[in-house]
Design a protein around this motif. Structure first.
Motif, short mmCIF file in Angstrom:
data_model
loop_
_atom_site.label_atom_id
_atom_site.label_comp_id
_atom_site.label_asym_id
_atom_site.label_seq_id
_atom_site.Cartn_x
_atom_site.Cartn_y
_atom_site.Cartn_z
N PRO A 72 -18.01 -21.45 -29.62
CA PRO A 72 -18.63 -21.93 -30.87
C PRO A 72 -17.70 -22.81 -31.70
N VAL A 73 -16.47 -22.35 -31.93
CA VAL A 73 -15.53 -23.14 -32.72
C VAL A 73 -15.12 -24.39 -31.96
N GLY A 74 -15.03 -24.30 -30.65
CA GLY A 74 -14.67 -25.47 -29.85
C GLY A 74 -15.70 -26.57 -29.95
N VAL A 75 -16.98 -26.20 -29.93
CA VAL A 75 -18.04 -27.21 -30.08
C VAL A 75 -17.95 -27.87 -31.45
N ILE A 76 -17.69 -27.08 -32.49
CA ILE A 76 -17.53 -27.65 -33.83
C ILE A 76 -16.31 -28.58 -33.86
N ALA A 77 -15.21 -28.16 -33.24
CA ALA A 77 -13.99 -28.98 -33.22
C ALA A 77 -14.23 -30.30 -32.50
N LEU A 78 -15.10 -30.30 -31.50
CA LEU A 78 -15.41 -31.54 -30.78
C LEU A 78 -16.00 -32.58 -31.73
N GLY A 79 -16.86 -32.15 -32.63
CA GLY A 79 -17.41 -33.07 -33.63
C GLY A 79 -16.35 -33.52 -34.61
N VAL A 80 -15.45 -32.61 -34.98
CA VAL A 80 -14.38 -32.96 -35.92
C VAL A 80 -13.48 -34.04 -35.31
N VAL A 81 -13.24 -33.96 -34.00
CA VAL A 81 -12.44 -34.99 -33.33
C VAL A 81 -13.03 -36.37 -33.56
N LEU A 82 -14.34 -36.48 -33.48
CA LEU A 82 -14.99 -37.79 -33.62
C LEU A 82 -14.82 -38.37 -35.02
N VAL A 83 -14.98 -37.55 -36.06
CA VAL A 83 -14.82 -38.10 -37.41
C VAL A 83 -13.35 -38.41 -37.71
N LEU A 84 -12.44 -37.62 -37.15
CA LEU A 84 -11.03 -37.93 -37.34
C LEU A 84 -10.66 -39.24 -36.65
N LEU A 85 -11.28 -39.53 -35.52
CA LEU A 85 -10.98 -40.75 -34.79
C LEU A 85 -11.32 -42.00 -35.60
N VAL A 86 -12.33 -41.92 -36.48
CA VAL A 86 -12.67 -43.07 -37.32
C VAL A 86 -12.01 -42.98 -38.69
N GLY A 87 -11.03 -42.11 -38.84
CA GLY A 87 -10.28 -42.02 -40.08
C GLY A 87 -10.99 -41.30 -41.20
N GLN A 88 -11.96 -40.44 -40.88
CA GLN A 88 -12.69 -39.66 -41.87
C GLN A 88 -12.42 -38.18 -41.65
N ILE A 89 -13.05 -37.34 -42.45
CA ILE A 89 -12.93 -35.90 -42.28
C ILE A 89 -14.22 -35.25 -42.77
N ASP A 90 -14.55 -34.10 -42.21
CA ASP A 90 -15.75 -33.36 -42.62
C ASP A 90 -15.35 -31.91 -42.89
N LEU A 91 -15.33 -31.55 -44.17
CA LEU A 91 -14.96 -30.19 -44.57
C LEU A 91 -16.15 -29.23 -44.56
N SER A 92 -17.34 -29.74 -44.30
CA SER A 92 -18.54 -28.90 -44.41
C SER A 92 -19.04 -28.39 -43.08
N VAL A 93 -18.28 -28.58 -41.99
CA VAL A 93 -18.79 -28.19 -40.68
C VAL A 93 -19.07 -26.69 -40.61
N GLY A 94 -18.28 -25.89 -41.31
CA GLY A 94 -18.54 -24.45 -41.32
C GLY A 94 -19.85 -24.11 -41.98
N SER A 95 -20.15 -24.76 -43.12
CA SER A 95 -21.42 -24.51 -43.82
C SER A 95 -22.60 -25.01 -43.01
N VAL A 96 -22.43 -26.15 -42.33
CA VAL A 96 -23.51 -26.66 -41.48
C VAL A 96 -23.81 -25.67 -40.36
N SER A 97 -22.76 -25.13 -39.74
CA SER A 97 -22.96 -24.16 -38.66
C SER A 97 -23.62 -22.89 -39.18
N GLY A 98 -23.21 -22.44 -40.37
CA GLY A 98 -23.83 -21.24 -40.95
C GLY A 98 -25.28 -21.45 -41.28
N LEU A 99 -25.63 -22.63 -41.84
CA LEU A 99 -27.03 -22.91 -42.16
C LEU A 99 -27.87 -23.01 -40.90
N ALA A 100 -27.31 -23.63 -39.85
CA ALA A 100 -28.05 -23.73 -38.58
C ALA A 100 -28.31 -22.34 -37.99
N ALA A 101 -27.31 -21.46 -38.05
CA ALA A 101 -27.49 -20.09 -37.56
C ALA A 101 -28.55 -19.36 -38.38
#
Length: 407
Positions: A72-101
């Protein structure tokens, strides 16, 4: 973490041209893969130390649990890699995962939706959130740190509303979804067939690359049949050892196969497609990428959408593994762990450098530390300290490598 938006009215559509830009992208791709070698070494050292301290850590049963815990955390980290690659960051990935669950649990249990409908609804939340972030970043030029922090709070509140006054919903254990996530493992013959297929496909890709390099006059040392045979043999040995050893316990889980497949697909997209070259170009130098004709806005939006969608998928898998969704799903340490995994795995905080495999390696490092310390009966404080120390070391290495490239 955000980069100033492009000048209003500038045309952003186009493709990455050849020449200097594409050459620099190739160098960054090669650097990303070479940068993973120390991470692999560090992971092996961590395993060796934990195995000596507590031999139960390297048992097949524990490693099966480790792989399942990492998904689960690895899948989330995979998305974080993509936003970091374009010089951005997403601090809400945990809340998005919680809302989806929460949506998955409420949809299947309270509303009686079929599981696949609830899963699609959960993933659609990630798409919508990512699109919103992309607009805020590319059209309004807001810093991603600010609007994703706001999104973290807003989405956490929405999660509580969706869960209702009870704050927790249990998924039925007899559900095929829960059984697949918790107890789904590849049959041994199928696992070996999959290993053979992956090895054959990898050898074919290397062979095609070799032919293309020869035709382009790029043949040099380290190429040819010897290189192809060597790299293929290494991959075959690693996969065969993993399948054989994990097979002495429960085997390789379906969710583990899904995670590795997602990493491989994202890696292929980053290395072999125009979109992947655009991602690295934007993260490396946004202004140069814009002047070269890269679709900067579209690239940034696509990375935000992919990040939020992967976060939602991670939440869905977490709910299936725990057979429940509650107020603690996607808690504060989820986004910290996911970002730490991406950075520890070799993805730069400054954009342009990293690999999809960073998510896999990084999450294995973090989960190995957590799993090993748990086996040693050490408290959460020690785990946080150890993980933080490893993260700090990874950031220092990243800074040193970045400074060396700028000299």
């Amino acid at each position: 973490m955000s980069v100033p938006g492009p000048t209003a009215g500038t045309r952003l559509e186009g493709s990455v041209p050849g020449g200097v830009l594409s050459g620099s992208v190739v160098q960054r791709v090669r650097g990303a893969h070479l940068g993973m070698v120390p991470i692999v070494g560090a992971l092996l050292v961590i395993w060796a130390v934990l195995g000596v301290v507590n031999p139960a850590f390297l048992s097949a049963e524990n490693l099966v649990n480790l792989t399942l815990q990492s998904v689960p955390v690895g899948v989330i980290a995979l998305g974080v890699v993509l936003v970091l690659l374009v010089g951005q960051i997403d601090l809400s990935v945990g809340s998005v995962s919680g809302l989806a669950a929460a949506l998955l649990a409420v949809g299947t249990v309270n509303l009686g939706w079929p599981v696949w409908v609830a899963v699609l609804a959960a993933l659609s939340v990630g798409v919508v959130v990512g699109l919103g972030y992309g607009v805020l970043s590319t059209r309004l030029g807001l810093p991603s740190f600010v609007f994703t922090l706001a999104g973290l709070l807003v989405l956490a509140g929405v999660q509580l509303v969706v869960l209702g006054p009870k704050g927790s919903i249990n998924l039925p254990f007899e559900s095929w979804f829960v059984r697949t996530v918790q107890q789904g493992f590849l049959p041994t013959p199928l696992a070996w067939v999959l290993v053979a297929a992956v090895v054959a496909a990898y050898a074919a890709v290397l062979a095609v690359d070799h032919v293309r390099r020869v035709r382009a006059g790029l043949r040099g040392p380290g190429t040819g049949t010897g290189r192809i045979a060597g790299r293929t043999a290494v991959l075959a040995a690693v996969l065969a050892a993993a399948v054989a050893y994990l097979g002495t316990a429960r085997g390789v889980g379906y969710t583990v196969v899904l995670f590795v497949a997602l990493v491989a697909v994202v890696d292929l997209l980053l290395r072999r497609t125009r979109w992947g070259r655009s991602v690295r170009a934007v993260g490396g130098d946004r202004r140069s990428a814009l002047l070269a004709g890269v679709a900067v806005r579209r690239t940034v939006v696509s990375c935000f959408v992919a990040c939020s969608t992967f976060a939602a998928l991670g939440g869905v898998l977490a709910a299936g593994r725990l057979a429940a969704a509650n107020q603690g799903t996607g808690a504060a340490d989820t986004y910290l762990t996911a970002i730490a995994a991406a950075v520890i795995g070799g993805t730069s905080l400054f954009g342009g450098r990293g690999s999809a495999w960073s998510a896999l390696l990084g999450v294995l490092v973090i989960q190995s530390i957590a799993n090993g310390l748990t086996l040693l009966n050490l408290d959460a404080a020690t785990r946080y300290i150890a993980t933080g120390a490893v993260l700090l070391l990874a950031i220092v290495v990243d800074m040193l490598l970045r400074g060396r490239r700028e000299i």
